[in-house]
Design an enzyme around this catalytic site. Structure first.
Site, PDB file in Angstrom:
ATOM      1  CG  HIS A 127       3.676   4.852   9.104  1.00 49.87           C
ATOM      2  ND1 HIS A 127       3.165   3.816   8.353  1.00 49.87           N
ATOM      3  CD2 HIS A 127       4.002   5.819   8.212  1.00 49.87           C
ATOM      4  CE1 HIS A 127       3.176   4.154   7.069  1.00 49.87           C
ATOM      5  NE2 HIS A 127       3.688   5.370   6.956  1.00 49.87           N
ATOM      6  CG  HIS A 137       7.665   7.694   5.243  1.00 51.24           C
ATOM      7  ND1 HIS A 137       7.493   7.303   3.941  1.00 51.24           N
ATOM      8  CD2 HIS A 137       6.498   7.426   5.868  1.00 51.24           C
ATOM      9  CE1 HIS A 137       6.262   6.829   3.780  1.00 51.24           C
ATOM     10  NE2 HIS A 137       5.634   6.901   4.937  1.00 51.24           N
ATOM     11  CB  CYS A 185       2.555  10.636   1.083  1.00 53.12           C
ATOM     12  SG  CYS A 185       0.875  11.262   0.970  1.00 53.12           S
ATOM     13  NE  ARG A 244      -1.257   2.571   2.719  1.00 52.53           N
ATOM     14  CZ  ARG A 244      -0.750   3.735   3.123  1.00 52.53           C
ATOM     15  NH1 ARG A 244      -0.728   4.778   2.310  1.00 52.53           N
ATOM     16  NH2 ARG A 244      -0.221   3.856   4.322  1.00 52.53           N
ATOM     17  CG  ASP A 245       2.990   4.501   2.986  1.00 46.62           C
ATOM     18  OD1 ASP A 245       2.728   5.360   2.135  1.00 46.62           O
ATOM     19  OD2 ASP A 245       3.407   4.780   4.128  1.00 46.62           O
TER      20      ASP A 245
END
Ligand code: COA
Ligand code: ZN
Length: 298
Positions: free
Chosen positions: A205, A207, A238, A13-14
């Protein structure tokens, strides 16, 4: 006893939502199957958002229909509004992860919502999920900083966490969507959320946009957090956050934690193989360190 840290794999997904490559549904299902072979048991397998906003996730219903349900993996669907929640329930998602947003401008660009709009939307959607008997989690996105507005007030994060708990969220992730967190701020925000929402399980979460993601994972684990999001190969980003780069790489997190004596249940060799496979399918280099350096000891 060895402490267990659970990794939620977010690559499908991400990871894929912002990648320049266009994987077919079949290729996504192969990615998912390879991750399952490597031991992944919880995975964000797609999102039910507007296909105009995120075209790469337009086939999520087909992905959920195609996954092998005889395996023990829990497939998590991301949703941001009622339509998304209903589509995720129809797709038989094993868990639904809602997205709250901690800052105005990113919130408007990503999902057309202010922080309070997103909390109100969660309150509206949560009963649907809970009545369907599906575990509900949420991620507070841009919880450490917004690409447009800059610093994000810790009070906003705490307040959203409290509202998430009231809505019935069982697990809450603090999302560093644009990779600006540092280990000390990680500790502060975890403490704050624990104060405001003592009954939710915490997940983090990160990055790796500015190189601090592994340090942030280590700090979260030191703070007692048992669940970490990561993406194989360190792919991701994103579409609504300029310069956002990939999630912290699953194989890098697994390597660090297992060297440190923690257990993840994941097979590092198979993760590295999957990262190499991914590099070919995506047709561009990937970010993870372990896929380049290999494991140690060999
Ligand atoms: N799934 C599919 N389509 C959806 C949808 C969903 N969950 N929610 C809304 N839509 C469609 C509507 O049907 C409508 O379609 P139409 O133009 O053909 O009539 C259109 O999108 C606009 O609907 P609206 O309710 O006004 O939504 P919006 O324009 O305010 O957009 C979101 C809200 C959340 C749907 C949109 O901003 C979005 O999908 N963002 C994705 C963000 C994301 O995934 N970011 C990365 C992960 S955090
Ligand atoms: Zn993310």
């Amino acid at each position: 006893m060895t402490r267990r840290i659970d990794i939620v794999e977010v690559g499908p997904r991400d990871g894929l939502q912002n990648d320049p490559a266009n994987l077919t549904t079949e290729q996504k299902l192969e990615f998912i199957a390879r991750l399952e072979e490597a031991g992944v048991r919880r995975m964000e397998s797609g999102s039910f958002v507007s296909p105009k906003a995120v075209p790469k996730m337009a086939d999520s219903a087909a992905v959920f229909a195609g996954v092998d349900r005889s395996r023990p993996t829990r497939h998590i669907a991301l949703a941001l509004n009622e339509k998304g929640v209903r589509r995720a329930i129809d797709a038989k998602a094993d868990e639904i992860n809602f997205v709250l947003v901690a800052s105005e401008t990113f919130g408007m660009r990503n999902q057309g919502m202010t922080p309070q709009d997103s909390a109100d939307m969660l309150a509206q959607c949560a009963p649907l999920v809970l009545e369907a008997g599906i575990p509900l989690s949420a991620t507070i996105s841009v919880a450490f900083g917004d690409p447009y507005d800059g610093e994000v007030d810790i009070k906003v994060v705490g307040n959203l966490a409290a509202q998430a708990q009231r809505a019935g969220v069982g697990e809450l992730a603090l999302g560093d969507t644009i990779g600006v967190a540092d280990p000390w701020d990680v500790r502060k925000r975890i403490d704050r959320v624990r104060m405001e929402a003592p009954d939710v399980f915490l997940r983090m979460h990160f990055h790796d946009t500015r190189g601090a993601a592994l340090a942030n994972v280590a700090t979260a684990v030191e703070c007692g957090v048992d669940v970490i999001d990561a993406s194989c190969g360190g792919i991701g980003g994103c579409p609504f956050a300029p310069a956002a780069t990939g999630n912290v790489a699953t194989e890098d997190v697994v390597y660090m934690l297992e060297r440190g004596g923690f257990e993840t249940g994941l097979d590092l060799g198979k993760l590295i193989e999957t990262a190499h496979w991914l590099e070919k399918v995506l047709d561009h280099p990937i970010a993870s360190s372990l896929s380049k350096a290999g494991r140690f000891p060999a």
